[in-house]
Design a protein around this motif. Structure first.
Motif, PDB file in Angstrom:
ATOM      1  N   GLU A 141       0.827  -1.212   0.000  1.00 36.93           N
ATOM      2  CA  GLU A 141       0.000   0.000   0.000  1.00 36.93           C
ATOM      3  C   GLU A 141       0.860   1.261   0.000  1.00 36.93           C
ATOM      4  O   GLU A 141       0.508   2.262  -0.635  1.00 36.93           O
ATOM      5  CB  GLU A 141      -0.931  -0.010   1.210  1.00 36.93           C
ATOM      6  N   ILE A 142       2.000   1.220   0.695  1.00 38.89           N
ATOM      7  CA  ILE A 142       2.899   2.382   0.690  1.00 38.89           C
ATOM      8  C   ILE A 142       3.459   2.605  -0.710  1.00 38.89           C
ATOM      9  O   ILE A 142       3.541   3.739  -1.193  1.00 38.89           O
ATOM     10  CB  ILE A 142       4.036   2.188   1.712  1.00 38.89           C
ATOM     11  N   ILE A 143       3.836   1.524  -1.373  1.00 39.80           N
ATOM     12  CA  ILE A 143       4.343   1.637  -2.743  1.00 39.80           C
ATOM     13  C   ILE A 143       3.252   2.162  -3.668  1.00 39.80           C
ATOM     14  O   ILE A 143       3.488   3.040  -4.508  1.00 39.80           O
ATOM     15  CB  ILE A 143       4.875   0.276  -3.235  1.00 39.80           C
ATOM     16  N   GLU A 144       2.037   1.653  -3.503  1.00 40.92           N
ATOM     17  CA  GLU A 144       0.917   2.128  -4.329  1.00 40.92           C
ATOM     18  C   GLU A 144       0.650   3.613  -4.078  1.00 40.92           C
ATOM     19  O   GLU A 144       0.402   4.382  -5.019  1.00 40.92           O
ATOM     20  CB  GLU A 144      -0.342   1.316  -4.025  1.00 40.92           C
ATOM     21  N   LEU A 145       0.705   4.025  -2.813  1.00 45.49           N
ATOM     22  CA  LEU A 145       0.508   5.437  -2.478  1.00 45.49           C
ATOM     23  C   LEU A 145       1.538   6.304  -3.186  1.00 45.49           C
ATOM     24  O   LEU A 145       1.209   7.347  -3.767  1.00 45.49           O
ATOM     25  CB  LEU A 145       0.615   5.623  -0.963  1.00 45.49           C
ATOM     26  N   PHE A 146       2.786   5.871  -3.157  1.00 44.63           N
ATOM     27  CA  PHE A 146       3.855   6.626  -3.805  1.00 44.63           C
ATOM     28  C   PHE A 146       3.636   6.709  -5.318  1.00 44.63           C
ATOM     29  O   PHE A 146       3.755   7.780  -5.923  1.00 44.63           O
ATOM     30  CB  PHE A 146       5.198   5.966  -3.496  1.00 44.63           C
ATOM     31  N   LEU A 147       3.281   5.598  -5.927  1.00 43.13           N
ATOM     32  CA  LEU A 147       3.074   5.577  -7.376  1.00 43.13           C
ATOM     33  C   LEU A 147       1.846   6.380  -7.786  1.00 43.13           C
ATOM     34  O   LEU A 147       1.781   6.917  -8.898  1.00 43.13           O
ATOM     35  CB  LEU A 147       2.939   4.132  -7.860  1.00 43.13           C
ATOM     36  N   SER A 148       0.877   6.498  -6.870  1.00 42.58           N
ATOM     37  CA  SER A 148      -0.357   7.219  -7.196  1.00 42.58           C
ATOM     38  C   SER A 148      -0.140   8.723  -7.340  1.00 42.58           C
ATOM     39  O   SER A 148      -1.040   9.440  -7.782  1.00 42.58           O
ATOM     40  CB  SER A 148      -1.422   6.957  -6.123  1.00 42.58           C
ATOM     41  N   LEU A 149       1.048   9.197  -6.981  1.00 47.06           N
ATOM     42  CA  LEU A 149       1.342  10.623  -7.146  1.00 47.06           C
ATOM     43  C   LEU A 149       1.456  11.001  -8.623  1.00 47.06           C
ATOM     44  O   LEU A 149       1.290  12.164  -8.984  1.00 47.06           O
ATOM     45  CB  LEU A 149       2.637  10.985  -6.412  1.00 47.06           C
ATOM     46  N   GLY A 172      -2.014   0.626  -8.432  1.00 48.33           N
ATOM     47  CA  GLY A 172      -2.250  -0.599  -7.676  1.00 48.33           C
ATOM     48  C   GLY A 172      -1.644  -1.818  -8.346  1.00 48.33           C
ATOM     49  O   GLY A 172      -1.016  -2.661  -7.692  1.00 48.33           O
ATOM     50  N   GLU A 173      -1.817  -1.918  -9.658  1.00 51.50           N
ATOM     51  CA  GLU A 173      -1.270  -3.061 -10.399  1.00 51.50           C
ATOM     52  C   GLU A 173       0.260  -3.053 -10.363  1.00 51.50           C
ATOM     53  O   GLU A 173       0.898  -4.099 -10.189  1.00 51.50           O
ATOM     54  CB  GLU A 173      -1.762  -3.014 -11.844  1.00 51.50           C
ATOM     55  N   LEU A 174       0.837  -1.863 -10.512  1.00 48.75           N
ATOM     56  CA  LEU A 174       2.294  -1.763 -10.520  1.00 48.75           C
ATOM     57  C   LEU A 174       2.876  -2.035  -9.133  1.00 48.75           C
ATOM     58  O   LEU A 174       3.938  -2.654  -9.001  1.00 48.75           O
ATOM     59  CB  LEU A 174       2.711  -0.375 -11.016  1.00 48.75           C
ATOM     60  N   ALA A 175       2.174  -1.603  -8.099  1.00 48.72           N
ATOM     61  CA  ALA A 175       2.627  -1.869  -6.726  1.00 48.72           C
ATOM     62  C   ALA A 175       2.646  -3.372  -6.457  1.00 48.72           C
ATOM     63  O   ALA A 175       3.556  -3.890  -5.796  1.00 48.72           O
ATOM     64  CB  ALA A 175       1.717  -1.163  -5.727  1.00 48.72           C
ATOM     65  N   GLU A 176       1.657  -4.076  -6.989  1.00 47.74           N
ATOM     66  CA  GLU A 176       1.610  -5.531  -6.822  1.00 47.74           C
ATOM     67  C   GLU A 176       2.808  -6.188  -7.503  1.00 47.74           C
ATOM     68  O   GLU A 176       3.423  -7.117  -6.961  1.00 47.74           O
ATOM     69  CB  GLU A 176       0.300  -6.063  -7.412  1.00 47.74           C
ATOM     70  N   LYS A 177       3.164  -5.697  -8.690  1.00 43.92           N
ATOM     71  CA  LYS A 177       4.340  -6.222  -9.395  1.00 43.92           C
ATOM     72  C   LYS A 177       5.623  -5.939  -8.604  1.00 43.92           C
ATOM     73  O   LYS A 177       6.527  -6.777  -8.548  1.00 43.92           O
ATOM     74  CB  LYS A 177       4.448  -5.583 -10.782  1.00 43.92           C
ATOM     75  N   CYS A 178       5.688  -4.751  -8.004  1.00 42.39           N
ATOM     76  CA  CYS A 178       6.886  -4.374  -7.242  1.00 42.39           C
ATOM     77  C   CYS A 178       7.084  -5.280  -6.031  1.00 42.39           C
ATOM     78  O   CYS A 178       8.209  -5.697  -5.730  1.00 42.39           O
ATOM     79  CB  CYS A 178       6.784  -2.915  -6.798  1.00 42.39           C
TER      80      CYS A 178
END
Length: 251
Positions: free
Chosen positions: A30-38, A46-52
Protein backbone atom coordinates in the motif's frame (compact mmCIF):
# COMPACT_ATOMS: atom_id res chain seq x y z
CA UNK A 1 -1.89 12.74 -10.10
CA UNK A 2 -0.48 15.17 -7.54
CA UNK A 3 -1.97 15.85 -4.12
CA UNK A 4 -4.08 18.75 -5.38
CA UNK A 5 -7.65 17.50 -4.98
CA UNK A 6 -10.44 19.07 -7.01
CA UNK A 7 -13.89 17.75 -7.94
CA UNK A 8 -12.32 16.45 -11.15
CA UNK A 9 -9.16 15.21 -9.45
CA UNK A 10 -10.09 13.79 -6.02
CA UNK A 11 -7.69 12.12 -3.62
CA UNK A 12 -7.36 8.37 -3.96
CA UNK A 13 -8.49 6.24 -1.03
CA UNK A 14 -4.86 5.69 0.08
CA UNK A 15 -3.99 9.38 -0.23
CA UNK A 16 -7.03 10.31 1.87
CA UNK A 17 -6.15 7.69 4.46
CA UNK A 18 -2.51 8.80 4.62
CA UNK A 19 -3.42 12.45 5.18
CA UNK A 20 -5.40 11.59 8.32
CA UNK A 21 -3.50 8.61 9.76
CA UNK A 22 0.01 8.68 8.27
CA UNK A 23 1.48 5.26 7.54
CA UNK A 24 -0.34 3.62 10.44
CA UNK A 25 -1.78 0.31 9.30
CA UNK A 26 -0.28 0.51 5.79
CA UNK A 27 1.25 -2.60 4.27
CA UNK A 28 4.43 -2.33 2.19
CA UNK A 29 2.39 -2.79 -0.97
CA UNK A 30 0.00 0.00 0.00
CA UNK A 31 2.90 2.38 0.69
CA UNK A 32 4.34 1.64 -2.74
CA UNK A 33 0.92 2.13 -4.33
CA UNK A 34 0.51 5.44 -2.48
CA UNK A 35 3.86 6.63 -3.81
CA UNK A 36 3.07 5.58 -7.38
CA UNK A 37 -0.36 7.22 -7.20
CA UNK A 38 1.34 10.62 -7.15
CA UNK A 39 1.88 10.30 -10.90
CA UNK A 40 -0.26 7.35 -11.99
CA UNK A 41 -4.03 6.75 -11.96
CA UNK A 42 -5.23 4.60 -9.08
CA UNK A 43 -5.80 1.30 -10.93
CA UNK A 44 -2.41 1.49 -12.65
CA UNK A 45 -0.63 2.37 -9.40
CA UNK A 46 -2.25 -0.60 -7.68
CA UNK A 47 -1.27 -3.06 -10.40
CA UNK A 48 2.29 -1.76 -10.52
CA UNK A 49 2.63 -1.87 -6.73
CA UNK A 50 1.61 -5.53 -6.82
CA UNK A 51 4.34 -6.22 -9.40
CA UNK A 52 6.89 -4.37 -7.24
CA UNK A 53 6.10 -6.47 -4.17
CA UNK A 54 6.36 -9.65 -6.25
CA UNK A 55 9.76 -8.48 -7.51
CA UNK A 56 11.29 -6.93 -4.36
CA UNK A 57 9.24 -8.58 -1.56
CA UNK A 58 9.42 -5.60 0.81
CA UNK A 59 9.54 -1.81 0.96
CA UNK A 60 13.23 -1.63 1.90
CA UNK A 61 14.40 -3.56 -1.15
CA UNK A 62 12.05 -1.51 -3.35
CA UNK A 63 13.62 1.73 -2.08
CA UNK A 64 17.13 0.39 -2.69
CA UNK A 65 16.40 -1.16 -6.10
CA UNK A 66 18.71 -0.30 -9.04
CA UNK A 67 17.34 2.27 -11.46
CA UNK A 68 17.43 -0.11 -14.43
CA UNK A 69 15.37 -2.69 -12.56
CA UNK A 70 12.76 -0.06 -11.70
CA UNK A 71 12.61 1.07 -15.32
CA UNK A 72 12.20 -2.51 -16.48
CA UNK A 73 9.09 -2.83 -14.29
CA UNK A 74 7.60 0.24 -15.97
CA UNK A 75 7.95 2.73 -13.13
CA UNK A 76 7.85 6.30 -14.52
CA UNK A 77 11.07 8.30 -14.50
CA UNK A 78 9.58 10.97 -12.22
CA UNK A 79 8.73 8.31 -9.63
CA UNK A 80 12.25 6.88 -9.85
CA UNK A 81 13.74 10.32 -9.18
CA UNK A 82 11.41 10.78 -6.21
CA UNK A 83 12.19 7.30 -4.93
CA UNK A 84 15.94 7.90 -4.94
CA UNK A 85 15.42 11.25 -3.19
CA UNK A 86 13.36 9.58 -0.45
CA UNK A 87 15.97 6.86 -0.06
CA UNK A 88 18.86 9.33 0.20
CA UNK A 89 17.30 12.09 2.30
CA UNK A 90 17.69 10.47 5.76
CA UNK A 91 21.45 10.04 5.24
CA UNK A 92 21.75 13.59 3.93
CA UNK A 93 19.90 15.08 6.90
CA UNK A 94 21.84 13.02 9.44
CA UNK A 95 25.11 13.89 7.68
CA UNK A 96 24.40 17.59 8.09
CA UNK A 97 23.43 17.17 11.72
CA UNK A 98 26.47 15.14 12.67
CA UNK A 99 28.88 17.52 10.91
CA UNK A 100 27.25 20.47 12.67
CA UNK A 101 27.85 18.94 16.09
CA UNK A 102 30.62 20.68 18.04
CA UNK A 103 32.30 17.31 18.60
CA UNK A 104 31.88 13.57 18.23
CA UNK A 105 30.00 12.27 21.26
CA UNK A 106 28.50 8.86 20.63
CA UNK A 107 28.83 5.83 18.33
CA UNK A 108 25.04 5.92 18.14
CA UNK A 109 25.21 9.17 16.16
CA UNK A 110 27.65 7.65 13.66
CA UNK A 111 25.67 4.43 13.39
CA UNK A 112 22.38 6.28 12.83
CA UNK A 113 23.94 8.40 10.10
CA UNK A 114 25.76 5.65 8.21
CA UNK A 115 23.01 3.07 8.66
CA UNK A 116 20.92 4.73 5.96
CA UNK A 117 23.75 4.76 3.45
CA UNK A 118 25.08 1.25 4.25
CA UNK A 119 22.06 -0.84 5.25
CA UNK A 120 21.25 -1.99 1.71
CA UNK A 121 24.78 -2.62 0.45
CA UNK A 122 25.25 -6.13 -0.91
CA UNK A 123 29.02 -6.09 -0.35
CA UNK A 124 31.12 -5.21 2.67
CA UNK A 125 32.43 -1.64 2.56
CA UNK A 126 35.02 -0.26 4.99
CA UNK A 127 34.93 3.47 5.76
CA UNK A 128 37.27 5.72 7.72
CA UNK A 129 35.95 8.79 9.51
CA UNK A 130 38.66 11.39 10.04
CA UNK A 131 38.45 13.73 13.03
CA UNK A 132 40.55 16.70 14.06
CA UNK A 133 42.07 17.29 17.50
CA UNK A 134 38.72 18.70 18.72
CA UNK A 135 36.92 15.47 17.75
CA UNK A 136 35.10 17.22 14.91
CA UNK A 137 34.43 15.15 11.80
CA UNK A 138 36.51 16.37 8.87
CA UNK A 139 35.96 13.70 6.22
CA UNK A 140 34.44 10.28 5.57
CA UNK A 141 36.35 8.07 3.13
CA UNK A 142 35.55 4.70 1.53
CA UNK A 143 38.79 2.73 1.87
CA UNK A 144 37.96 -0.84 0.86
CA UNK A 145 35.18 -2.82 -0.81
CA UNK A 146 34.87 -6.58 -0.53
CA UNK A 147 32.45 -9.44 -1.08
CA UNK A 148 29.08 -10.11 0.62
CA UNK A 149 30.75 -12.04 3.45
CA UNK A 150 34.35 -10.82 3.60
CA UNK A 151 36.66 -7.92 2.90
CA UNK A 152 40.45 -7.69 2.65
CA UNK A 153 41.80 -4.75 4.65
CA UNK A 154 45.42 -3.68 4.98
CA UNK A 155 46.02 -1.92 8.34
CA UNK A 156 49.05 -0.15 6.92
CA UNK A 157 46.95 1.44 4.15
CA UNK A 158 44.35 2.49 6.70
CA UNK A 159 46.90 4.44 8.70
CA UNK A 160 48.62 5.82 5.59
CA UNK A 161 45.28 7.46 4.76
CA UNK A 162 45.22 9.02 8.23
CA UNK A 163 48.73 10.41 7.85
CA UNK A 164 47.95 11.74 4.38
CA UNK A 165 44.97 13.69 5.76
CA UNK A 166 46.83 14.81 8.90
CA UNK A 167 44.18 13.10 11.00
CA UNK A 168 44.38 13.13 14.79
CA UNK A 169 41.62 10.58 15.46
CA UNK A 170 39.76 7.89 13.51
CA UNK A 171 36.50 5.99 13.61
CA UNK A 172 36.12 2.96 11.37
CA UNK A 173 32.82 1.65 10.06
CA UNK A 174 31.97 -1.34 7.93
CA UNK A 175 28.80 -3.29 7.22
CA UNK A 176 27.78 -6.92 7.43
CA UNK A 177 25.33 -7.59 4.56
CA UNK A 178 24.13 -10.68 6.46
CA UNK A 179 22.48 -8.29 8.94
CA UNK A 180 24.36 -9.69 11.96
CA UNK A 181 26.85 -7.09 13.26
CA UNK A 182 28.67 -9.51 15.57
CA UNK A 183 32.40 -9.06 14.89
CA UNK A 184 34.30 -11.98 13.43
CA UNK A 185 37.69 -13.11 14.67
CA UNK A 186 39.30 -11.24 11.78
CA UNK A 187 37.29 -8.09 12.64
CA UNK A 188 38.71 -8.18 16.16
CA UNK A 189 42.25 -8.91 15.00
CA UNK A 190 42.10 -6.08 12.46
CA UNK A 191 40.80 -3.60 15.03
CA UNK A 192 43.51 -4.60 17.51
CA UNK A 193 46.21 -4.12 14.88
CA UNK A 194 44.86 -0.71 13.87
CA UNK A 195 44.73 0.41 17.50
CA UNK A 196 48.35 -0.72 17.92
CA UNK A 197 49.50 1.16 14.81
CA UNK A 198 47.50 4.20 15.87
CA UNK A 199 49.31 4.24 19.21
CA UNK A 200 52.66 4.04 17.44
CA UNK A 201 51.75 6.91 15.11
CA UNK A 202 49.91 8.89 17.81
CA UNK A 203 46.60 8.70 15.96
CA UNK A 204 43.72 7.83 18.29
CA UNK A 205 41.29 5.11 17.22
CA UNK A 206 38.01 6.06 18.88
CA UNK A 207 35.83 3.23 17.62
CA UNK A 208 35.13 0.56 15.04
CA UNK A 209 31.42 0.24 14.29
CA UNK A 210 29.81 -2.65 12.41
CA UNK A 211 26.45 -1.91 10.78
CA UNK A 212 23.87 -4.71 10.69
CA UNK A 213 20.14 -4.89 10.03
CA UNK A 214 18.47 -2.40 12.38
CA UNK A 215 21.36 -2.73 14.82
CA UNK A 216 25.09 -2.14 15.15
CA UNK A 217 28.13 -3.22 17.15
CA UNK A 218 30.54 -0.71 18.71
CA UNK A 219 34.01 -1.86 19.78
CA UNK A 220 34.20 1.20 22.05
CA UNK A 221 30.85 0.51 23.72
CA UNK A 222 31.91 -3.09 24.34
CA UNK A 223 35.18 -1.95 25.94
CA UNK A 224 37.42 -3.54 23.30
CA UNK A 225 39.13 -0.33 22.13
CA UNK A 226 40.24 0.32 25.71
CA UNK A 227 41.29 -3.31 26.07
CA UNK A 228 43.46 -3.13 22.94
CA UNK A 229 45.04 0.12 24.13
CA UNK A 230 45.96 -1.58 27.42
CA UNK A 231 47.33 -4.56 25.48
CA UNK A 232 49.59 -2.21 23.55
CA UNK A 233 50.77 -0.48 26.72
CA UNK A 234 51.46 -3.84 28.33
CA UNK A 235 53.51 -4.99 25.35
CA UNK A 236 55.58 -1.83 25.41
CA UNK A 237 56.22 -2.10 29.13
CA UNK A 238 57.19 -5.78 29.16
CA UNK A 239 59.85 -5.41 26.48
CA UNK A 240 59.80 -9.17 25.91
CA UNK A 241 60.69 -10.82 22.62
CA UNK A 242 56.98 -11.56 22.13
CA UNK A 243 56.15 -7.90 22.57
CA UNK A 244 58.81 -6.87 20.08
CA UNK A 245 57.60 -9.47 17.59
CA UNK A 246 53.99 -8.33 17.90
CA UNK A 247 54.84 -4.65 17.54
CA UNK A 248 57.00 -5.44 14.50
CA UNK A 249 54.07 -7.29 12.89
CA UNK A 250 51.74 -4.31 13.01
CA UNK A 251 54.26 -1.64 11.98
Amino acid sequence: MLLNPTPDNPLTRLQERFIYTGFQGFSDQEIIELFLSLTLPEPTAGELAEKCIAEFHNLGDFLAAPVEQLRHLGIPQSNIVGLKMIHGLPAQILSQRIKEQPEYKSPHDIADFLYYSMRDLKKEVFKAIHLNNRNQIEEIIDLFEGEPDRIAINPRQVMESAIEHNTRALIFVHNHPSGDPTPSKSDKSLTRDIVFIGNILQVRVLDHIIIGQNTFYSFADEGLIKEYELDFLSLRLTGTSEAKRRLHEVK
